[in-house]
Design a protein around this motif. Structure first.
Motif, PDB file in Angstrom:
ATOM      1  N   GLY A 112       0.825  -1.207   0.000  1.00  0.00           N
ATOM      2  CA  GLY A 112       0.000   0.000   0.000  1.00  0.00           C
ATOM      3  C   GLY A 112       0.856   1.252   0.000  1.00  0.00           C
ATOM      4  N   ILE A 113       1.905   1.235   0.832  1.00  0.00           N
ATOM      5  CA  ILE A 113       2.781   2.406   0.920  1.00  0.00           C
ATOM      6  C   ILE A 113       3.502   2.634  -0.417  1.00  0.00           C
ATOM      7  CG2 ILE A 113       4.873   3.295   2.026  1.00  0.00           C
ATOM      8  CD1 ILE A 113       3.840   1.960   4.635  1.00  0.00           C
ATOM      9  N   ARG A 114       3.938   1.532  -1.039  1.00  0.00           N
ATOM     10  CA  ARG A 114       4.634   1.667  -2.323  1.00  0.00           C
ATOM     11  C   ARG A 114       3.712   2.249  -3.381  1.00  0.00           C
ATOM     12  NH1 ARG A 114       6.285  -3.898  -2.414  1.00  0.00           N
ATOM     13  NH2 ARG A 114       5.475  -3.839  -4.521  1.00  0.00           N
ATOM     14  N   THR A 115       2.475   1.767  -3.404  1.00  0.00           N
ATOM     15  CA  THR A 115       1.494   2.322  -4.350  1.00  0.00           C
ATOM     16  C   THR A 115       1.350   3.820  -4.124  1.00  0.00           C
ATOM     17  OG1 THR A 115       0.285   0.252  -4.172  1.00  0.00           O
ATOM     18  CG2 THR A 115      -0.869   2.072  -5.221  1.00  0.00           C
ATOM     19  N   ALA A 116       1.218   4.209  -2.842  1.00  0.00           N
ATOM     20  CA  ALA A 116       1.025   5.618  -2.515  1.00  0.00           C
ATOM     21  C   ALA A 116       2.225   6.451  -2.957  1.00  0.00           C
ATOM     22  CB  ALA A 116       0.786   5.774  -1.020  1.00  0.00           C
ATOM     23  N   VAL A 117       3.440   5.924  -2.752  1.00  0.00           N
ATOM     24  CA  VAL A 117       4.643   6.683  -3.097  1.00  0.00           C
ATOM     25  C   VAL A 117       4.719   6.897  -4.608  1.00  0.00           C
ATOM     26  CG1 VAL A 117       7.162   6.556  -3.216  1.00  0.00           C
ATOM     27  CG2 VAL A 117       5.988   6.020  -1.082  1.00  0.00           C
ATOM     28  N   VAL A 118       4.522   5.832  -5.371  1.00  0.00           N
ATOM     29  CA  VAL A 118       4.635   5.952  -6.833  1.00  0.00           C
ATOM     30  C   VAL A 118       3.540   6.878  -7.375  1.00  0.00           C
ATOM     31  CG1 VAL A 118       4.508   4.673  -9.001  1.00  0.00           C
ATOM     32  CG2 VAL A 118       5.732   3.708  -7.057  1.00  0.00           C
ATOM     33  N   LEU A 119       2.338   6.718  -6.807  1.00  0.00           N
ATOM     34  CA  LEU A 119       1.214   7.578  -7.182  1.00  0.00           C
ATOM     35  C   LEU A 119       1.550   9.044  -6.920  1.00  0.00           C
ATOM     36  CD1 LEU A 119      -1.795   6.778  -7.936  1.00  0.00           C
ATOM     37  CD2 LEU A 119      -2.339   7.256  -5.552  1.00  0.00           C
ATOM     38  N   ASN A 120       2.099   9.313  -5.736  1.00  0.00           N
ATOM     39  CA  ASN A 120       2.381  10.695  -5.347  1.00  0.00           C
ATOM     40  C   ASN A 120       3.523  11.314  -6.128  1.00  0.00           C
ATOM     41  OD1 ASN A 120       0.337  10.995  -3.619  1.00  0.00           O
ATOM     42  ND2 ASN A 120       1.551  11.113  -1.742  1.00  0.00           N
ATOM     43  N   ILE A 121       4.483  10.505  -6.528  1.00  0.00           N
ATOM     44  CA  ILE A 121       5.576  11.057  -7.340  1.00  0.00           C
ATOM     45  C   ILE A 121       4.997  11.564  -8.666  1.00  0.00           C
ATOM     46  CG2 ILE A 121       7.638  10.441  -8.665  1.00  0.00           C
ATOM     47  CD1 ILE A 121       8.498   8.738  -6.260  1.00  0.00           C
ATOM     48  N   GLY A 176      10.336   7.551  -9.784  1.00  0.00           N
ATOM     49  CA  GLY A 176       9.292   6.615  -9.341  1.00  0.00           C
ATOM     50  C   GLY A 176       9.804   5.195  -9.249  1.00  0.00           C
ATOM     51  N   ILE A 177      10.519   4.760 -10.289  1.00  0.00           N
ATOM     52  CA  ILE A 177      11.038   3.385 -10.302  1.00  0.00           C
ATOM     53  C   ILE A 177      12.061   3.190  -9.178  1.00  0.00           C
ATOM     54  CG2 ILE A 177      12.349   1.696 -11.652  1.00  0.00           C
ATOM     55  CD1 ILE A 177      11.030   3.026 -14.167  1.00  0.00           C
ATOM     56  N   SER A 178      12.955   4.177  -9.001  1.00  0.00           N
ATOM     57  CA  SER A 178      13.974   4.045  -7.947  1.00  0.00           C
ATOM     58  C   SER A 178      13.313   3.975  -6.575  1.00  0.00           C
ATOM     59  CB  SER A 178      14.958   5.214  -7.941  1.00  0.00           C
ATOM     60  OG  SER A 178      15.174   5.677  -9.223  1.00  0.00           O
ATOM     61  N   ALA A 179      12.315   4.834  -6.370  1.00  0.00           N
ATOM     62  CA  ALA A 179      11.654   4.838  -5.059  1.00  0.00           C
ATOM     63  C   ALA A 179      11.032   3.478  -4.784  1.00  0.00           C
ATOM     64  CB  ALA A 179      10.590   5.929  -5.015  1.00  0.00           C
ATOM     65  N   ASP A 180      10.388   2.901  -5.805  1.00  0.00           N
ATOM     66  CA  ASP A 180       9.757   1.599  -5.622  1.00  0.00           C
ATOM     67  C   ASP A 180      10.793   0.524  -5.299  1.00  0.00           C
ATOM     68  OD1 ASP A 180       7.240   0.123  -5.667  1.00  0.00           O
ATOM     69  OD2 ASP A 180       8.129  -0.961  -7.353  1.00  0.00           O
ATOM     70  N   LEU A 181      11.924   0.536  -6.029  1.00  0.00           N
ATOM     71  CA  LEU A 181      12.981  -0.446  -5.766  1.00  0.00           C
ATOM     72  C   LEU A 181      13.530  -0.293  -4.350  1.00  0.00           C
ATOM     73  CD1 LEU A 181      14.917  -0.468  -9.155  1.00  0.00           C
ATOM     74  CD2 LEU A 181      13.462  -2.271  -8.211  1.00  0.00           C
ATOM     75  N   PHE A 182      13.734   0.964  -3.961  1.00  0.00           N
ATOM     76  CA  PHE A 182      14.260   1.234  -2.626  1.00  0.00           C
ATOM     77  C   PHE A 182      13.293   0.696  -1.555  1.00  0.00           C
ATOM     78  CE2 PHE A 182      14.242   4.241   1.017  1.00  0.00           C
ATOM     79  CZ  PHE A 182      15.482   3.902   1.539  1.00  0.00           C
ATOM     80  N   LEU A 183      11.992   0.933  -1.763  1.00  0.00           N
ATOM     81  CA  LEU A 183      11.009   0.482  -0.777  1.00  0.00           C
ATOM     82  C   LEU A 183      10.902  -1.044  -0.738  1.00  0.00           C
ATOM     83  CD1 LEU A 183       8.260   3.185  -1.271  1.00  0.00           C
ATOM     84  CD2 LEU A 183       9.732   2.883   0.706  1.00  0.00           C
ATOM     85  N   ARG A 184      11.073  -1.674  -1.914  1.00  0.00           N
ATOM     86  CA  ARG A 184      11.084  -3.137  -1.942  1.00  0.00           C
ATOM     87  C   ARG A 184      12.250  -3.681  -1.112  1.00  0.00           C
ATOM     88  NH1 ARG A 184       8.056  -5.919  -5.944  1.00  0.00           N
ATOM     89  NH2 ARG A 184       7.045  -4.419  -7.315  1.00  0.00           N
ATOM     90  N   LEU A 185      13.393  -3.001  -1.240  1.00  0.00           N
ATOM     91  CA  LEU A 185      14.569  -3.411  -0.476  1.00  0.00           C
ATOM     92  C   LEU A 185      14.286  -3.274   1.028  1.00  0.00           C
ATOM     93  CD1 LEU A 185      17.614  -4.227  -0.799  1.00  0.00           C
ATOM     94  CD2 LEU A 185      18.118  -1.808  -0.435  1.00  0.00           C
ATOM     95  N   LEU A 186      13.738  -2.104   1.399  1.00  0.00           N
ATOM     96  CA  LEU A 186      13.388  -1.889   2.807  1.00  0.00           C
ATOM     97  C   LEU A 186      12.445  -2.984   3.299  1.00  0.00           C
ATOM     98  CD1 LEU A 186      12.556   1.842   3.605  1.00  0.00           C
ATOM     99  CD2 LEU A 186      14.503   0.464   4.328  1.00  0.00           C
ATOM    100  N   GLN A 187      11.448  -3.287   2.473  1.00  0.00           N
ATOM    101  CA  GLN A 187      10.454  -4.293   2.816  1.00  0.00           C
ATOM    102  C   GLN A 187      11.117  -5.639   3.077  1.00  0.00           C
ATOM    103  OE1 GLN A 187       7.286  -4.533  -0.039  1.00  0.00           O
ATOM    104  NE2 GLN A 187       6.842  -6.654   0.459  1.00  0.00           N
ATOM    105  N   ARG A 188      12.071  -5.979   2.184  1.00  0.00           N
ATOM    106  CA  ARG A 188      12.747  -7.270   2.336  1.00  0.00           C
ATOM    107  C   ARG A 188      13.536  -7.308   3.638  1.00  0.00           C
ATOM    108  NH1 ARG A 188      15.977  -8.925  -2.709  1.00  0.00           N
ATOM    109  NH2 ARG A 188      14.005  -8.359  -3.677  1.00  0.00           N
ATOM    110  N   ILE A 189      14.170  -6.177   3.969  1.00  0.00           N
ATOM    111  CA  ILE A 189      14.980  -6.143   5.192  1.00  0.00           C
ATOM    112  C   ILE A 189      14.083  -6.290   6.431  1.00  0.00           C
ATOM    113  CG2 ILE A 189      16.433  -4.654   6.635  1.00  0.00           C
ATOM    114  CD1 ILE A 189      17.507  -3.470   3.954  1.00  0.00           C
ATOM    115  N   PHE A 190      12.913  -5.654   6.395  1.00  0.00           N
ATOM    116  CA  PHE A 190      12.080  -5.633   7.589  1.00  0.00           C
ATOM    117  C   PHE A 190      11.087  -6.789   7.688  1.00  0.00           C
ATOM    118  CE2 PHE A 190      13.482  -1.171   7.643  1.00  0.00           C
ATOM    119  CZ  PHE A 190      13.979  -1.155   8.943  1.00  0.00           C
TER     120      PHE A 190
END
Lengths: 318, 225
Positions: B154-163, B204-218
């Motif tokens: 949900g957060i990733r969707t919101a970030v890409v949408l907002n960018i 947008g793409i970088s932000a999504d990749l970064f958030l995926r990485l964060l997600q994997r870590i957490f």
């Protein structure tokens, strides 16, 4: 000790889920709450740690009314095991096992000692499982972890809601046996919900048989089988209650009455702590229609045949 | 590729080369605006989503309101913010854009959090309560850790949408990469518009990749995503 005092639970206006039930679980005893689904057995169990409210009556835990205790502290002081094992998927096995000690604020070393002791208790490798996650374990292993998680803070009482219900029959037998062996050492006060009469006979020191929220009979498995209190109990224990009662007696019971036959070397042998049901099975399968009985040191102490068992049972029921 | 396209491509590359500092400055503004809006949106949306799982009637209402906000065209929502914030003399600039972006992020964040927490295996919740966890312990040690993949989606969707939507912010004076597109259109500089669009996509793409990485870590290895 867990005492149910005139417990009634009413849902909505007049749906009675539990109707004036009273009985006592003595220290170190396993009491099986038995009955068909919807009979109120799980509701009764969940009242002890206040997952269900009580409409009327009171439950005393070691003489103290549970309604006056702090909910959270009460629950941390009672072991709780459920059918689906309820392990937390995000936590490692070590974290799952030591969660209650963790909540209670034990120090690291004490938790570690407890973890090792519990894993050894159920025969799981301490290091091998430490960092693994619940989904990587088999059903039987998960259920063992579920049981030792409930034992972790060494609570005097345990609530077990069909703990072995999801296991396949062979694994279930094994985990039941293991659990009984553990209980022999630990002497916990245990309430155990089951819908399976055979499990109840095997696990219970006493059985509380429920129907439609009412307590039908509260007695030892042997008495429930031999003297059913009413029509419902008779039906529930089934036509084969004589055969079922075989599984609560050991070959040792015949041996201690000096009623084994003379020593004979036969093809099949059973030990003194084999139950009579299994012994009967062995007798029927054997060519000689009899088996050799051996003691713990593997010394022959006698032999047993169909007549021996028949005589023992007819003396019980007469 | 014909001559004309080739020229445009060269112009865009040239534009990037000559205006790198300006583009980076606008990117920083954009990240700043969207980033702050998302942080506030998470601080509102996640707790609200969790709370709604305990209040079914309110849940329907809140999710409906969030859906309605999503259906308002972004340029209209930003336009609406201007007269409202004029009342406190903040009609154009950072604040109205910031608020509009927070409103837009609410639906994906609230809905995913609500759905995730609602779908926690009831047996696991029962076990958490039964062994004596307090409500806070249950939420932070069991419910959130086991639902991070869904909440993060949900957060990733919101970030890409907002960018993407953040581009409109330039039209109400809040700066950001929208400046490139806005000025490119008004001045008829195609290279500027394309440079802006490319930068926004990369962001947008970088932000999504970064958030995926964060997600994997957490996310615990015990939780299937």
């Amino acid at each position: 000790m867990i005492e149910y005092k005139d417990i009634t639970k009413v849902y909505g206006e007049d749906v009675k889920a539990v109707d004036d039930v009273s009985f006592t679980v003595e220290d170190g005893e396993i009491v099986v709450l038995l009955g068909p689904s919807g009979c109120g057995k799980t509701t009764l169990l969940r009242m002890v740690n206040r997952l269900e409210s009580i409409t009327e009556g009171d439950i005393l835990l070691d003489g103290k009314s549970t309604s006056n205790l702090n909910e959270i502290e009460l629950r941390r002081g009672i072991g709780y095991v459920i059918q689906s094992n309820g392990l937390f998927p995000n936590m490692t096995i070590e974290q799952n096992v030591t969660i209650v000690p963790h909540l209670l604020g034990w120090d690291k070393q004490k938790k570690e000692e407890r973890y090792q002791k519990l894993m050894k208790l159920v025969g799981l490798d301490v290091e091998d499982f430490r960092k693994r996650f619940p989904h990587e374990l088999s059903g039987g292993q998960q259920q063992r972890i579920g049981v030792i998680r409930a034992l972790a803070a060494d609570p005097p009482a345990m609530l077990m809601d069909e703990p072995f219900g999801a296991l396949d029959p062979i694994i279930r037998e094994k985990v039941q046996d293991e659990f009984l062996a553990i209980q022999k050492e630990l002497h916990k006060t245990i309430l155990f919900v089951s819908h399976d009469i055979n499990e109840a006979i095997k696990m219970g020191d006493k059985i509380a048989l429920m129907k439609d929220g009412q307590l039908m009979q509260y007695d030892t498995p042997a008495n429930i089988l031999q003297n059913p209190a009413n029509e419902f109990v008779t039906q529930f224990v089934g036509q084969d209650r004589t055969i079922k009662s075989l599984s609560i007696h050991m070959v040792n019971d015949i041996y201690s009455q000096n009623k084994l036959k003379e020593n004979k070397k036969l093809a099949k042998q059973v030990s003194l702590n084999t139950n009579l049901r299994d012994a009967l099975g062995a007798i029927l399968e054997s060519k000689e229609q009899a088996v050799t009985v051996v003691n713990g040191q593997n010394e022959t102490v006698g032999s047993l045949d169909f007549d021996g068992i028949n005589q023992f049972i007819s003396e019980l029921t007469s | 590729m014909n001559n004309n396209d080739e020229n445009t491509l060269l112009q865009v590359i040239e534009y990037f080369q000559e205006n790198m500092d300006f583009i980076l400055e606008l990117t920083a503004e954009h990240v700043n605006l969207v980033g702050l809006a998302i942080i506030v949106a998470i601080l509102i949306g996640v707790p609200l989503g969790i709370y709604l799982t305990t209040n079914d009637s309110l849940a329907g209402t809140v999710l409906n309101i969030a859906s309605v906000i999503m259906t308002i065209p972004s340029i209209a929502l930003f336009g609406l913010m201007v007269p409202i914030f004029s009342l406190i003399n903040q009609g154009i600039g950072f604040l109205p854009a910031f608020i509009a972006l927070i409103l837009y992020s609410q639906l994906p964040i609230i809905r995913n959090t609500y759905t995730a927490i609602n779908n926690v295996d009831p047996e696991i919740r029962d076990a958490a309560i039964g062994i004596g966890m307090s409500t806070t312990q249950r939420i932070f040690r069991v419910e959130i850790p086991n639902t991070i993949p869904v909440i993060m989606a949900g957060i990733r969707t919101a970030v890409v949408l907002n960018i993407g939507i953040g581009v409109i912010a330039a039209f109400i004076g809040a700066g950001g990469l929208g400046i490139l597109i806005q000025q490119g259109i008004t001045r008829g500089h195609q290279d500027m518009v394309i440079a802006g669009a490319i930068t926004i996509s990369v962001l947008g793409i970088s932000a999504d990749l970064f958030l995926r990485l964060l997600q994997r870590i957490f996310t615990s290895k015990g939780v299937s995503s």
